[in-house]
Motif scaffolding. Structure first.
Motif, PDB file in Angstrom:
ATOM      1  N   PHE A 413       0.818  -1.263   0.157  1.00 52.56           N
ATOM      2  CA  PHE A 413       0.009   0.025  -0.058  1.00 52.56           C
ATOM      3  C   PHE A 413       0.836   1.234  -0.156  1.00 52.56           C
ATOM      4  CE2 PHE A 413      -2.637  -3.268   2.468  1.00 52.56           C
ATOM      5  CZ  PHE A 413      -3.415  -3.429   1.474  1.00 52.56           C
ATOM      6  N   GLY A 414       2.105   1.226   0.053  1.00 50.68           N
ATOM      7  CA  GLY A 414       2.862   2.402   0.330  1.00 50.68           C
ATOM      8  C   GLY A 414       2.835   3.242  -1.048  1.00 50.68           C
ATOM      9  N   ASP A 415       2.924   2.928  -2.126  1.00 44.06           N
ATOM     10  CA  ASP A 415       2.753   3.769  -3.182  1.00 44.06           C
ATOM     11  C   ASP A 415       1.678   4.459  -3.433  1.00 44.06           C
ATOM     12  OD1 ASP A 415       4.868   2.716  -6.078  1.00 44.06           O
ATOM     13  OD2 ASP A 415       5.413   2.244  -4.102  1.00 44.06           O
ATOM     14  N   SER A 416       0.449   3.753  -3.255  1.00 37.94           N
ATOM     15  CA  SER A 416      -0.820   4.410  -3.264  1.00 37.94           C
ATOM     16  C   SER A 416      -1.014   5.610  -2.092  1.00 37.94           C
ATOM     17  CB  SER A 416      -1.925   3.415  -3.353  1.00 37.94           C
ATOM     18  OG  SER A 416      -2.012   2.787  -2.001  1.00 37.94           O
ATOM     19  N   LEU A 417      -0.549   5.267  -1.050  1.00 37.42           N
ATOM     20  CA  LEU A 417      -0.913   6.441   0.246  1.00 37.42           C
ATOM     21  C   LEU A 417       0.252   7.475  -0.079  1.00 37.42           C
ATOM     22  CD1 LEU A 417      -1.485   3.600   2.909  1.00 37.42           C
ATOM     23  CD2 LEU A 417      -2.996   5.581   2.320  1.00 37.42           C
ATOM     24  N   ALA A 418       1.304   7.179  -0.714  1.00 35.51           N
ATOM     25  CA  ALA A 418       2.311   8.246  -0.904  1.00 35.51           C
ATOM     26  C   ALA A 418       1.834   9.318  -1.785  1.00 35.51           C
ATOM     27  CB  ALA A 418       3.727   7.630  -1.294  1.00 35.51           C
ATOM     28  N   TRP A 419       1.411   8.583  -3.014  1.00 31.77           N
ATOM     29  CA  TRP A 419       1.002   9.701  -4.027  1.00 31.77           C
ATOM     30  C   TRP A 419      -0.577  10.117  -3.542  1.00 31.77           C
ATOM     31  CZ3 TRP A 419       3.503  11.187  -7.599  1.00 31.77           C
ATOM     32  CH2 TRP A 419       4.756  10.603  -8.087  1.00 31.77           C
ATOM     33  N   GLY A 420      -1.248   9.656  -2.753  1.00 31.49           N
ATOM     34  CA  GLY A 420      -2.413  10.294  -2.359  1.00 31.49           C
ATOM     35  C   GLY A 420      -2.197  11.825  -1.853  1.00 31.49           C
ATOM     36  N   MET A 421      -1.054  11.796  -1.192  1.00 32.45           N
ATOM     37  CA  MET A 421      -0.388  13.132  -0.569  1.00 32.45           C
ATOM     38  C   MET A 421      -0.562  14.359  -1.478  1.00 32.45           C
ATOM     39  SD  MET A 421       2.540  12.401   1.981  1.00 32.45           S
ATOM     40  CE  MET A 421       3.950  11.934   0.773  1.00 32.45           C
ATOM     41  N   ILE A 422      -0.613  14.197  -2.798  1.00 33.15           N
ATOM     42  CA  ILE A 422      -0.714  15.309  -3.717  1.00 33.15           C
ATOM     43  C   ILE A 422      -1.870  15.955  -3.647  1.00 33.15           C
ATOM     44  CG2 ILE A 422       1.334  14.473  -5.005  1.00 33.15           C
ATOM     45  CD1 ILE A 422      -0.633  14.300  -7.416  1.00 33.15           C
ATOM     46  N   GLY A 423      -3.112  15.314  -3.123  1.00 34.58           N
ATOM     47  CA  GLY A 423      -4.583  15.605  -3.338  1.00 34.58           C
ATOM     48  C   GLY A 423      -4.833  16.957  -2.929  1.00 34.58           C
ATOM     49  N   CYS A 424      -3.905  17.795  -2.120  1.00 39.24           N
ATOM     50  CA  CYS A 424      -4.464  19.216  -1.880  1.00 39.24           C
ATOM     51  C   CYS A 424      -3.568  20.014  -2.732  1.00 39.24           C
ATOM     52  CB  CYS A 424      -4.197  19.418  -0.381  1.00 39.24           C
ATOM     53  SG  CYS A 424      -5.425  18.566   0.532  1.00 39.24           S
ATOM     54  N   THR A 425      -2.600  19.576  -3.458  1.00 39.49           N
ATOM     55  CA  THR A 425      -1.835  20.561  -4.344  1.00 39.49           C
ATOM     56  C   THR A 425      -2.684  21.546  -5.015  1.00 39.49           C
ATOM     57  OG1 THR A 425      -0.159  18.673  -4.425  1.00 39.49           O
ATOM     58  CG2 THR A 425      -0.035  20.622  -5.917  1.00 39.49           C
ATOM     59  N   ASP A 426      -2.428  22.770  -5.147  1.00 41.04           N
ATOM     60  CA  ASP A 426      -3.145  23.561  -5.696  1.00 41.04           C
ATOM     61  C   ASP A 426      -4.368  24.046  -5.542  1.00 41.04           C
ATOM     62  OD1 ASP A 426      -0.909  24.472  -7.468  1.00 41.04           O
ATOM     63  OD2 ASP A 426      -1.194  22.796  -9.025  1.00 41.04           O
ATOM     64  N   TRP A 427      -4.871  23.460  -4.173  1.00 41.95           N
ATOM     65  CA  TRP A 427      -6.269  23.756  -3.427  1.00 41.95           C
ATOM     66  C   TRP A 427      -6.583  24.876  -3.608  1.00 41.95           C
ATOM     67  CZ3 TRP A 427     -10.260  20.582  -3.500  1.00 41.95           C
ATOM     68  CH2 TRP A 427     -11.280  20.769  -2.719  1.00 41.95           C
ATOM     69  N   ALA A 428      -7.751  25.313  -3.882  1.00 46.67           N
ATOM     70  CA  ALA A 428      -8.192  26.948  -3.729  1.00 46.67           C
ATOM     71  C   ALA A 428      -8.155  27.445  -2.520  1.00 46.67           C
ATOM     72  CB  ALA A 428      -9.599  26.857  -4.447  1.00 46.67           C
ATOM     73  N   VAL A 429      -8.103  26.817  -1.392  1.00 52.33           N
ATOM     74  CA  VAL A 429      -7.987  27.535  -0.290  1.00 52.33           C
ATOM     75  C   VAL A 429      -6.840  27.074   0.616  1.00 52.33           C
ATOM     76  CG1 VAL A 429      -9.439  27.731   2.204  1.00 52.33           C
ATOM     77  CG2 VAL A 429     -10.365  27.576   0.186  1.00 52.33           C
ATOM     78  N   PRO A 430      -6.134  28.074   1.493  1.00 52.31           N
ATOM     79  CA  PRO A 430      -4.948  27.612   2.129  1.00 52.31           C
ATOM     80  C   PRO A 430      -5.362  26.564   3.369  1.00 52.31           C
ATOM     81  CG  PRO A 430      -5.393  30.096   2.396  1.00 52.31           C
ATOM     82  CD  PRO A 430      -6.469  29.525   1.392  1.00 52.31           C
ATOM     83  N   GLY A 431      -4.292  25.841   3.604  1.00 50.64           N
ATOM     84  CA  GLY A 431      -4.601  25.071   4.849  1.00 50.64           C
ATOM     85  C   GLY A 431      -4.263  25.768   6.176  1.00 50.64           C
TER      86      GLY A 431
END
Length: 515
Positions: A413-431
């Motif tokens: 599962f390492g690859d899929s969970l690592a790549w999931g981290m880019i989900g908020c890249t260029d999100w419209a609202v700052p964290g």
């Protein structure tokens, strides 16, 4: 496509079903200048859940008689402008089965996510909480952005079908570009369809909604039962309103000290542990394990299946095929609960014979897809809340550098969970922050329940939450079991401790262990 995977196993209800309209937004509705704490809720029979809540029939009558009731509560769209525009928040309740003299108040539930509908979820677990109903009105809600509560929308059903079929573990530059482009398309759709709501779906906003709810329900203190992400929401509430915490229990506990990368890495380790336990369980049975001769053989065959699906999908649920990404999501969904291990075994056995239907149905449950092809809005809400909460933003170069660490934590599962981290890249609202603040000096005790075999919120998070809440506030209890959460395992020790605190105010000794 896995992201942080804080979904509560309430999705198991949808799994069981699978295996056997435009919603209200925000605006000026005449409530701008009213004191929202004085509003009167109009409780009525609950309608059937709509598409954003997951669909299905209206809730069945309560196990010991009585009907579920629903109401709408108004809350500010922007808590920094409490006299401004309002949104509607959907609530559900079951009145106490006991006498009014024994009634403590309302017990508010959150079943996790972020993105899970409490209005659809609470009736699914009605029997589990009948003991608690003897002294409480059971109450849950769709948090803002979820279900019927000013829901966030991103892509449509057809687009989501394609989104969840894509290759979520890109192997070369071309696949990485496509993966990033698909993520950006999804995030832009969220902005286009829900722009006004996105800045106002943070966990701090939901915590303030709960305090308004407490007042509208007529309680001096908030009595609360949170699961998975619901423990983070409860911790943020305790931080903001420590003197208003009543009796509270956190189960399947999120580690509040972790940033998104650390959380994803912890989940890689947690799901790998769950897979190890699943494999050992299969080969330990008296009957021959149908998916491997040894625990290692089980895991090797699963790895080979996923590797083959990367280039050669097999038939899934017509007309869709089971891709590597869908199969991975299906396996992850089944590892949330030991109750689904037999289903996973059968699904893998079928997949080895070229039939991917069971694994695809499990994947659909993970992603909020009903059997008629409609998606709830849990993934959209999950993304919106997570990205509004968490400050870090990761790019492909960063993920590539981290892949060896994630693969060491989980070869599967390492690859899929690592790549999931880019989900908020260029999100419209700052964290908002690197991680939530849950320090709550002065709060009443909060019972923090950790499960040693929890894949989604690893056991270590319970100790971190108890410590972060503060001395004399967080009281840790350990359950040596399997699955996501402890109370719904039906373990009598766990349920006795939780019920003893919520019903009678008896705090178990810190460090209590249930087996």
């Amino acid at each position: 496509m896995p992201r942080l995977l804080r979904l509560r196993a309430a999705a198991l209800t949808a799994t069981a079903v699978l295996l056997s309209a435009v919603l209200g937004g925000c605006g000026d509705d005449g409530a701008k200048n009213e004191d929202l704490t004085q509003q009167q809720l109009s409780w009525k029979a609950c309608p059937a859940p709509d598409e954003a809540q997951g669909g299905g029939p209206a809730p069945s009558p309560l196990p010991k008689g009585g009907e579920w009731q629903c109401a709408t509560m108004k809350a500010p769209l922007d808590w920094n402008d409490p006299k401004g525009d309002t949104i509607d928040l959907e609530l559900i309740r079951a009145r106490t089965s006991g006498s009014e003299s024994e009634r403590i108040g309302s017990l508010i539930f959150n079943f996790g996510g972020p993105g899970s509908s409490g209005v659809a979820g609470l009736p699914s677990f009605g029997e589990d909480f009948e003991t608690l109903r003897t002294r409480y009105d059971l109450v849950s809600f769709d948090p803002r952005g979820v279900g019927r509560s000013a829901p966030v929308f991103c892509e449509n059903d057809q687009q989501l079908d394609a989104y969840f079929q894509q290759d979520a573990t890109p192997d070369d530059a071309s696949e990485r570009t496509e993966f990033v482009d698909n993520t950006e398309d999804f995030n832009q759709a969220c902005e286009q369809n829900s722009e006004k709501k996105l800045p106002h779906v943070r966990t701090t906003d939901a915590a303030r909604d709960m305090d308004l709810m407490r007042q509208v329900l007529g309680d001096n203190r908030l009595h609360y039962f949170g699961f998975s992400y619901g423990t983070e929401l409860g911790g943020v509430y305790a931080h903001l309103f420590p003197k208003r915490v009543g009796r509270a229990v956190f189960d399947a506990v999120v580690d509040p000290t972790q940033n998104p990368e650390q959380s994803s890495l912890g989940q890689a380790e947690g799901f790998q542990l769950a897979l190890d336990n699943f494999a050992e369980d299969c080969v330990s049975k008296t009957e021959k394990c149908p998916i491997g001769d040894s625990a290692q053989d089980v895991k090797n065959r699963i790895a080979a299946l996923l590797n083959n699906l990367d280039s050669k999908p097999i038939p899934g649920v017509f007309p869709r095929e089971l891709t590597q990404s869908a199969a991975t999501s299906g396996i992850l969904q089944a590892l949330y609960s030991q109750d689904l291990w037999e289903t996973l075994t059968e699904g893998l056995k079928q997949a080895y014979d070229g039939d991917g239907s069971i694994l695809m149905l499990l994947s659909d449950s993970m992603n909020g897809r009903s059997k008629n092809g409609e998606y709830d809005n849990s993934v959209a809400a999950f993304t919106a809340v997570s990205c509004a909460d968490a400050k870090p933003r990761y790019d492909t170069a960063y993920v590539q550098r981290k892949l060896p660490e994630f693969r060491a934590a989980s070869p599967l599962f390492g690859d899929s969970l690592a790549w999931g981290m880019i989900g908020c890249t260029d999100w419209a609202v700052p964290g908002a922050a690197d991680h939530p603040d849950v320090s709550a000096p002065g709060s009443a005790p909060i019972l923090v329940v950790g499960n040693t075999g929890d894949p989604a919120t690893p056991y270590e998070g319970a100790r971190k939450m108890a410590d972060a809440l503060g001395k004399g506030v967080g009281v840790e209890l350990t359950y040596r079991g399997q699955g996501h959460g402890a109370y719904d395992s039906k373990n009598t020790c766990v349920q006795g401790a939780v019920n003893g605190y919520l019903l009678d105010g008896k705090v178990p000794p810190a460090g209590t262990v249930c087996t």
